[in-house]
Scaffold this motif. Structure first.
Motif, PDB file in Angstrom:
ATOM      1  N   ASN A 182       0.848  -1.179   0.000  1.00 24.02           N
ATOM      2  CA  ASN A 182       0.000   0.000   0.000  1.00 24.02           C
ATOM      3  C   ASN A 182       0.886   1.231   0.000  1.00 24.02           C
ATOM      4  OD1 ASN A 182      -2.457  -1.482   0.162  1.00 24.02           O
ATOM      5  ND2 ASN A 182      -2.101  -1.776   2.362  1.00 24.02           N
ATOM      6  N   VAL A 183       0.944   1.894  -1.142  1.00 25.06           N
ATOM      7  CA  VAL A 183       1.797   3.069  -1.278  1.00 25.06           C
ATOM      8  C   VAL A 183       1.084   4.251  -0.630  1.00 25.06           C
ATOM      9  CG1 VAL A 183       2.930   4.620  -2.894  1.00 25.06           C
ATOM     10  CG2 VAL A 183       2.794   2.177  -3.398  1.00 25.06           C
ATOM     11  N   PRO A 184       1.739   4.989   0.259  1.00 20.33           N
ATOM     12  CA  PRO A 184       1.105   6.158   0.893  1.00 20.33           C
ATOM     13  C   PRO A 184       0.676   7.186  -0.146  1.00 20.33           C
ATOM     14  CG  PRO A 184       3.162   5.566   1.998  1.00 20.33           C
ATOM     15  CD  PRO A 184       3.109   4.752   0.746  1.00 20.33           C
ATOM     16  N   ASP A 185      -0.383   7.936   0.177  1.00 24.08           N
ATOM     17  CA  ASP A 185      -0.869   8.953  -0.750  1.00 24.08           C
ATOM     18  C   ASP A 185       0.196  10.004  -1.044  1.00 24.08           C
ATOM     19  OD1 ASP A 185      -3.317   7.737  -0.941  1.00 24.08           O
ATOM     20  OD2 ASP A 185      -4.261   8.968   0.611  1.00 24.08           O
ATOM     21  N   SER A 186       1.003  10.322  -0.055  1.00 23.43           N
ATOM     22  CA  SER A 186       2.050  11.320  -0.269  1.00 23.43           C
ATOM     23  C   SER A 186       3.048  10.846  -1.308  1.00 23.43           C
ATOM     24  CB  SER A 186       2.760  11.623   1.049  1.00 23.43           C
ATOM     25  OG  SER A 186       3.330  10.441   1.595  1.00 23.43           O
ATOM     26  N   LEU A 187       3.313   9.530  -1.335  1.00 18.27           N
ATOM     27  CA  LEU A 187       4.242   8.990  -2.318  1.00 18.27           C
ATOM     28  C   LEU A 187       3.615   8.991  -3.705  1.00 18.27           C
ATOM     29  CD1 LEU A 187       7.103   7.897  -2.343  1.00 18.27           C
ATOM     30  CD2 LEU A 187       6.183   5.583  -2.110  1.00 18.27           C
ATOM     31  N   LYS A 188       2.318   8.720  -3.785  1.00 20.70           N
ATOM     32  CA  LYS A 188       1.633   8.790  -5.069  1.00 20.70           C
ATOM     33  C   LYS A 188       1.639  10.220  -5.603  1.00 20.70           C
ATOM     34  CE  LYS A 188      -1.541   4.903  -4.368  1.00 20.70           C
ATOM     35  NZ  LYS A 188      -2.966   4.483  -4.317  1.00 20.70           N
ATOM     36  N   GLU A 189       1.413  11.177  -4.719  1.00 20.85           N
ATOM     37  CA  GLU A 189       1.435  12.578  -5.138  1.00 20.85           C
ATOM     38  C   GLU A 189       2.812  12.980  -5.645  1.00 20.85           C
ATOM     39  OE1 GLU A 189       0.091  14.826  -1.823  1.00 20.85           O
ATOM     40  OE2 GLU A 189      -1.890  13.899  -1.772  1.00 20.85           O
ATOM     41  N   TYR A 190       3.834  12.483  -4.968  1.00 21.44           N
ATOM     42  CA  TYR A 190       5.202  12.776  -5.404  1.00 21.44           C
ATOM     43  C   TYR A 190       5.458  12.180  -6.788  1.00 21.44           C
ATOM     44  CZ  TYR A 190      10.332  12.670  -5.440  1.00 21.44           C
ATOM     45  OH  TYR A 190      11.649  12.812  -5.782  1.00 21.44           O
ATOM     46  N   ALA A 191       4.970  10.954  -7.012  1.00 22.23           N
ATOM     47  CA  ALA A 191       5.141  10.317  -8.313  1.00 22.23           C
ATOM     48  C   ALA A 191       4.381  11.088  -9.393  1.00 22.23           C
ATOM     49  CB  ALA A 191       4.661   8.866  -8.258  1.00 22.23           C
ATOM     50  N   ASP A 192       3.168  11.549  -9.076  1.00 23.20           N
ATOM     51  CA  ASP A 192       2.402  12.343 -10.039  1.00 23.20           C
ATOM     52  C   ASP A 192       3.154  13.614 -10.434  1.00 23.20           C
ATOM     53  OD1 ASP A 192       0.251  10.636 -10.241  1.00 23.20           O
ATOM     54  OD2 ASP A 192      -0.842  11.565  -8.593  1.00 23.20           O
ATOM     55  N   GLU A 193       3.716  14.280  -9.449  1.00 20.96           N
ATOM     56  CA  GLU A 193       4.426  15.525  -9.734  1.00 20.96           C
ATOM     57  C   GLU A 193       5.655  15.284 -10.599  1.00 20.96           C
ATOM     58  OE1 GLU A 193       5.181  17.373  -6.016  1.00 20.96           O
ATOM     59  OE2 GLU A 193       3.135  18.135  -5.781  1.00 20.96           O
ATOM     60  N   LEU A 194       6.364  14.176 -10.364  1.00 23.12           N
ATOM     61  CA  LEU A 194       7.520  13.865 -11.200  1.00 23.12           C
ATOM     62  C   LEU A 194       7.090  13.568 -12.638  1.00 23.12           C
ATOM     63  CD1 LEU A 194       9.816  11.670  -8.918  1.00 23.12           C
ATOM     64  CD2 LEU A 194      10.175  14.027  -9.643  1.00 23.12           C
ATOM     65  N   ARG A 195       5.982  12.824 -12.798  1.00 20.03           N
ATOM     66  CA  ARG A 195       5.518  12.509 -14.139  1.00 20.03           C
ATOM     67  C   ARG A 195       5.082  13.774 -14.892  1.00 20.03           C
ATOM     68  NH1 ARG A 195       5.056   7.225 -15.267  1.00 20.03           N
ATOM     69  NH2 ARG A 195       4.895   5.734 -13.549  1.00 20.03           N
ATOM     70  N   LEU A 196       4.721  14.803 -14.142  1.00 19.31           N
ATOM     71  CA  LEU A 196       4.339  16.068 -14.761  1.00 19.31           C
ATOM     72  C   LEU A 196       5.485  17.076 -14.748  1.00 19.31           C
ATOM     73  CD1 LEU A 196       0.737  16.427 -13.302  1.00 19.31           C
ATOM     74  CD2 LEU A 196       1.431  15.502 -15.503  1.00 19.31           C
ATOM     75  N   LEU A 197       6.704  16.573 -14.533  1.00 16.48           N
ATOM     76  CA  LEU A 197       7.933  17.353 -14.648  1.00 16.48           C
ATOM     77  C   LEU A 197       8.062  18.434 -13.587  1.00 16.48           C
ATOM     78  CD1 LEU A 197       8.006  17.819 -18.537  1.00 16.48           C
ATOM     79  CD2 LEU A 197       8.904  15.915 -17.179  1.00 16.48           C
ATOM     80  N   LYS A 198       7.403  18.248 -12.448  1.00 12.25           N
ATOM     81  CA  LYS A 198       7.556  19.182 -11.336  1.00 12.25           C
ATOM     82  C   LYS A 198       8.986  19.102 -10.802  1.00 12.25           C
ATOM     83  CE  LYS A 198       3.425  21.000 -10.155  1.00 12.25           C
ATOM     84  NZ  LYS A 198       3.144  22.365  -9.704  1.00 12.25           N
ATOM     85  N   GLY A 199       9.631  20.259 -10.695  1.00 13.53           N
ATOM     86  CA  GLY A 199      10.988  20.284 -10.181  1.00 13.53           C
ATOM     87  C   GLY A 199      12.061  19.946 -11.192  1.00 13.53           C
ATOM     88  N   VAL A 200      11.664  19.625 -12.429  1.00 16.74           N
ATOM     89  CA  VAL A 200      12.647  19.323 -13.472  1.00 16.74           C
ATOM     90  C   VAL A 200      13.152  20.637 -14.059  1.00 16.74           C
ATOM     91  CG1 VAL A 200      13.039  18.205 -15.696  1.00 16.74           C
ATOM     92  CG2 VAL A 200      11.548  17.127 -14.005  1.00 16.74           C
ATOM     93  N   PRO A 201      14.458  20.886 -14.059  1.00 17.09           N
ATOM     94  CA  PRO A 201      14.983  22.159 -14.586  1.00 17.09           C
ATOM     95  C   PRO A 201      14.638  22.359 -16.055  1.00 17.09           C
ATOM     96  CG  PRO A 201      16.664  20.976 -13.324  1.00 17.09           C
ATOM     97  CD  PRO A 201      15.528  20.022 -13.509  1.00 17.09           C
ATOM     98  N   LEU A 202      14.458  23.604 -16.436  1.00 11.83           N
ATOM     99  CA  LEU A 202      14.137  23.921 -17.821  1.00 11.83           C
ATOM    100  C   LEU A 202      15.240  23.465 -18.767  1.00 11.83           C
ATOM    101  CD1 LEU A 202      12.283  25.290 -19.891  1.00 11.83           C
ATOM    102  CD2 LEU A 202      13.395  27.469 -19.354  1.00 11.83           C
TER     103      LEU A 202
END
Length: 300
Positions: free
Chosen positions: A24-44
């Protein structure tokens, strides 16, 4: 910690046989994965090889490579990975974190005001309620519009959803992320294959005014859009432009009587008046300054 969490939810036999680890993956970890898939924090600089790839006043369409984002997530989840068992646990965690998410759980939607969120979810196209990240596309826009024109409406369409006529809003794609990531640079990601972007002025209410103004030789030339005033399906369709400079004094005062007569004659000549003479209501209809739209289409 990874080993302890895995041990609490599976057996060594299941891991050795390569079976699925029911974690059971915590919701916070799922949110972190979602943000990475949407390039959150990825430098331009990771998205552009060099600045000339995105010159001023330009737009660049792209598809998001799921293999690249999977590798990004794998790197983020690899912290503390020491052995093959850790790798199997990470693989299971990534699979669980990457399961289809309801659109309401997307980072952008969670940050919306509750009233706006309800409106967005209600108007969502059929079949777009789930996001599996298998097809994500978007664009990078570099323009003064990004910072100087707040409140603009922006929509993305695939080939089947583009508006068919000026009165049609089409079927826009669900927006996964839309954010200013640098000076005058906007990043937008959509669920689906984007083909056309429409930028529209907000419809905050009706107002009278010119639809265009050109400055040449130190003089401002103002024009209005002539629209069909016939009581038919053609009502509101643009039939041409009309310069109003000769009906405007230097102080900005408008001679509405003469302008109304001239507009009526022009519409009648184009077969778009729908009456013998222009009425006050039809003239007011012609003077409404409609919200402008700009369409940007990806090349084949």
């Amino acid at each position: 910690m990874k080993r302890r969490m895995a041990a609490e939810q599976t057996t060594e036999t299941n891991v050795r046989r390569g079976g699925y680890i029911p974690i059971n993956v915590p919701d916070s970890l799922k949110e972190y994965a979602d943000e990475l898939r949407l390039l959150k924090g990825v430098p331009l600089t990771y998205l552009l090889t060099e600045a000339p790839d995105l010159p001023e006043e330009s737009i660049r369409f792209f598809h998001l490579d799921i293999n690249w984002t999977d590798a990004l997530l794998d790197g983020a989840f690899s912290i503390g990975r020491l052995c093959a068992r850790d790798a199997r646990w990470d693989k299971a965690a990534l699979q669980k974190a990457g399961e289809n998410r309801h659109y309401a759980d997307m980072p952008r939607v969670r940050q919306m005001h509750v009233n706006h969120r309800t409106h967005v979810l209600k108007d969502m196209p059929a079949g777009a309620a789930q996001e599996d990240y298998t097809l994500v596309s978007g664009f990078l826009l570099r323009s003064r519009l990004v910072n100087e024109k707040r409140g603009l409406h922006l929509y993305g369409y695939d080939r089947s959803g583009v508006p068919k006529n000026p009165m049609d809003n089409g079927t826009p794609l669900s927006i996964l992320r839309m954010e200013t990531i640098a000076d005058n640079v906007l990043l937008a990601l959509f669920h689906g294959e984007i083909y056309q972007v429409m930028i529209e002025e907000p419809k905050t209410g009706l107002r009278f005014g010119v639809s265009s103004a050109d400055v040449s030789a130190g003089r401002i030339t103002r024009s209005i859009d002539l629209r069909s005033a016939q009581d038919s399906a053609e009502l509101g369709k643009r039939v041409g432009g009309f310069c109003i400079d000769s009906f405007t004094d230097d102080n900005g005062r408008l001679h509405t009587g003469r302008l109304a007569d001239a507009v009526g004659r022009e519409l009648k000549a184009k077969g778009a008046l729908g009456a013998e003479q222009i009425t006050p209501a039809r003239f007011a209809f012609e003077m409404i300054a409609a919200a402008h739209r700009a369409k940007l289409t990806a090349k084949d």
